[in-house]
Design a protein around this motif. Sequence first.
Motif, PDB file in Angstrom:
ATOM      1  N   HIS A 109       0.414  -1.280   0.383  1.00 29.57           N
ATOM      2  CA  HIS A 109       0.147   0.337  -0.256  1.00 29.57           C
ATOM      3  C   HIS A 109       0.823   1.385  -0.540  1.00 29.57           C
ATOM      4  N   TYR A 110       0.182   2.306  -0.787  1.00 26.33           N
ATOM      5  CA  TYR A 110       0.983   3.795  -0.642  1.00 26.33           C
ATOM      6  C   TYR A 110      -0.460   4.719  -0.536  1.00 26.33           C
ATOM      7  N   SER A 111      -0.221   5.764  -0.451  1.00 20.25           N
ATOM      8  CA  SER A 111      -1.329   6.784  -0.991  1.00 20.25           C
ATOM      9  C   SER A 111      -1.668   6.839  -2.500  1.00 20.25           C
ATOM     10  N   THR A 112      -3.399   7.006  -2.325  1.00 17.07           N
ATOM     11  CA  THR A 112      -2.449   7.726  -4.098  1.00 17.07           C
ATOM     12  C   THR A 112      -2.588   8.453  -4.778  1.00 17.07           C
ATOM     13  N   LEU A 113      -2.405   9.802  -3.272  1.00 16.34           N
ATOM     14  CA  LEU A 113      -1.521  10.923  -3.540  1.00 16.34           C
ATOM     15  C   LEU A 113       0.316  10.612  -3.393  1.00 16.34           C
ATOM     16  N   ALA A 114       0.960   9.824  -2.746  1.00 19.55           N
ATOM     17  CA  ALA A 114       2.326   9.389  -3.659  1.00 19.55           C
ATOM     18  C   ALA A 114       2.238   8.939  -4.460  1.00 19.55           C
ATOM     19  N   SER A 121       8.120   7.475  -0.855  1.00 18.82           N
ATOM     20  CA  SER A 121       7.733   6.198  -0.452  1.00 18.82           C
ATOM     21  C   SER A 121       6.613   5.051  -1.068  1.00 18.82           C
ATOM     22  N   TYR A 122       6.657   6.094  -2.213  1.00 17.20           N
ATOM     23  CA  TYR A 122       6.318   5.501  -3.608  1.00 17.20           C
ATOM     24  C   TYR A 122       7.060   4.245  -4.387  1.00 17.20           C
TER      25      TYR A 122
ATOM     26  N   SER B 207       1.361   3.760 -11.370  1.00 16.30           N
ATOM     27  CA  SER B 207       1.067   3.533  -9.894  1.00 16.30           C
ATOM     28  C   SER B 207      -0.141   2.452  -9.831  1.00 16.30           C
ATOM     29  N   ASP B 209      -2.432   2.890  -8.392  1.00 16.51           N
ATOM     30  CA  ASP B 209      -3.872   2.407  -8.598  1.00 16.51           C
ATOM     31  C   ASP B 209      -3.951   2.237 -10.203  1.00 16.51           C
ATOM     32  N   TYR B 233     -12.404   2.387  -7.833  1.00 16.44           N
ATOM     33  CA  TYR B 233     -11.312   3.189  -8.804  1.00 16.44           C
ATOM     34  C   TYR B 233     -12.685   2.961 -10.171  1.00 16.44           C
TER      35      TYR B 233
END
Lengths: 254, 348
Positions: A109-114, A121-122, B207, B209, B233
């Motif tokens: 996991h990492y945040s969408t913003l990352a 962190s990405y 990424s 996502d 999504y």
Amino acid sequence: MATMLDAKNLSISFGGLRAVDDFTIKIEEGELYGLIGPNGAGKTTVFNLLTGVYKPDEGRIILGGKDITRLDPVHKNKSGIARTFQNIRLYSKLSVIDNVKVGLHNQFHYSTLAGILHTPSYRKVEKEIDERARDLLSVFKMEQHADVLASNLPYGEQRKLEIARAMATEPKLLLLDEPAAGMNPNETKELMETISFIREKFGMTILLIEHDMKLVSGICEKLTVLNFGRMLAEGGTKEVLGNPEVIKAYLGDD
Amino acid sequence: MTMKKIQDKYITYGMVVIAYVLCEILMRTGIMSSHIKGLLVPMCYYAIVAVGLNLCVGILGELSLGHAGFMCVGAYTSALFSFAMEDVIPTVPRFIMALIIGVAFSTLFGFLIGIPVLRLKGDYLAIVTLAFGEIIKNIFNAVYLGIDDAGLHISLKDMSSMGMDPSGKILINGAQGITGTPSDANFTIAAFLLLASLFVVQNLINSRDGRAIMAIRDNRIAAESNGINITKYKMFAFTISAAIAGTAGVLFSHNISTLTATSQYFGYNASILILVYVVLGGIGNIRGSVIAAVILYLLPELLRGLSDYRMLIYSIVLIVMMLFNWAPKAREFREKHFAFLNKRKEAR
């Protein structure tokens, strides 16, 4: 050994057709279990019930002690069931390694913003994802295909990739829907080795649907036979395959 | 992520930067005519909205014909803010705030419209998004909004039914739109916003996502069985796509002095036009969208001198581009001779 999957009295009807009727299966941890039966017997419907594509009209599904009967496919997967499909369903426009990375979606996991900003962190997590994906591919001896488009793989490799992708979701129970369909004898043999290998390496519990009797009798420990949605026989592979009822269902009366 | 993908990303940025620098030099040295100067900002916002639509059509795999509507939302909300605050806030912070407001509202609209719309698939989704785009345009066409000492007045009928004090200021005058918006946008801002939307979309694609979104596009059932939340999504990609269209809208409304919700700019024709950019640039090919938008926007404008033959040449260019992008032989040729540009990537 603990019970991995305990499905009791599963039934589902489509209109007037009782596609699966009173289906019960109990799989112990680490077991390799086969589900066989003539065409249209309801084998894939059983898979769809277990993976949440359909909700059973009756019955319960218990995985590792937890009741997962009413969960949707996403949560079924998160609670530990992964599957492959009879007609291959790869992400055809993604590369082989990206297919596996999609399987790893809920493991890292990492945040969408990352993800949008490509923060440190990405980079760190993406690197871990990449390593894990390559590890998995090397287990299936597919690392040389990592950057090939999934749709450009040979047929047998596509089947293997589907298994690799399912394994990436870190399941407790792996469901294989006719993994050897359309394979030549060499590919089937290689597939049997792969299945045995992942079973030993990951201690995986596997339930598979198959028509290839050589494969079934070669690797399955237990079998359940379905016919017209009902269970015809269950038990050890040898005795089930020797059962006259089963032979009759497959070959017909003489 | 492979080295190739990283390189690819920077080729796109480099292309935009070089084009920007070239245009600036031509402008500064006075070689560029004022007619072409006036085309630079529109070129950028069409490229931006094409990039946004490509996220929806090429990456998410859902055909939307309502993106002109999201552009309209961004244009109107931001223009309204800038117009109302023209004498209150200095230019730079005002434009930044207008941008944020425009993007926020188009995001909100994208989200709200996405809820019912994304339950549909294929042609049905296209039809419903088209309808929503038209609804947005027609609502903005009918709104009368004014402000006086007593506060805000709004009407959907006509100006007099607002019951406004004559000394008040009319903000939106129905079909005549907003008159006198400050022209805060310029080519530098437009190029920067294009780079920003490219940055967002290309990074998103590479990424976790982005992979999930493309997995849904390629096989929804398999994605579900891999534990990917389809609804989440789909909504996410659609909303981001609408937000980027809204960014283009902000540029649009700050580049002209009178903003009207005409069908030329915000109707389904405009949506189709944007879709043409996306399709001819290559579905799922972000850089292609930028190139196609630039060429196909500039071309009819530059051919104005040829009057009658203009649309003839335009349609021929459309066909040639289509062949160049998709015909197998043309792709072979490209791979041989333009390998360094390698537009169609190994894996996308």
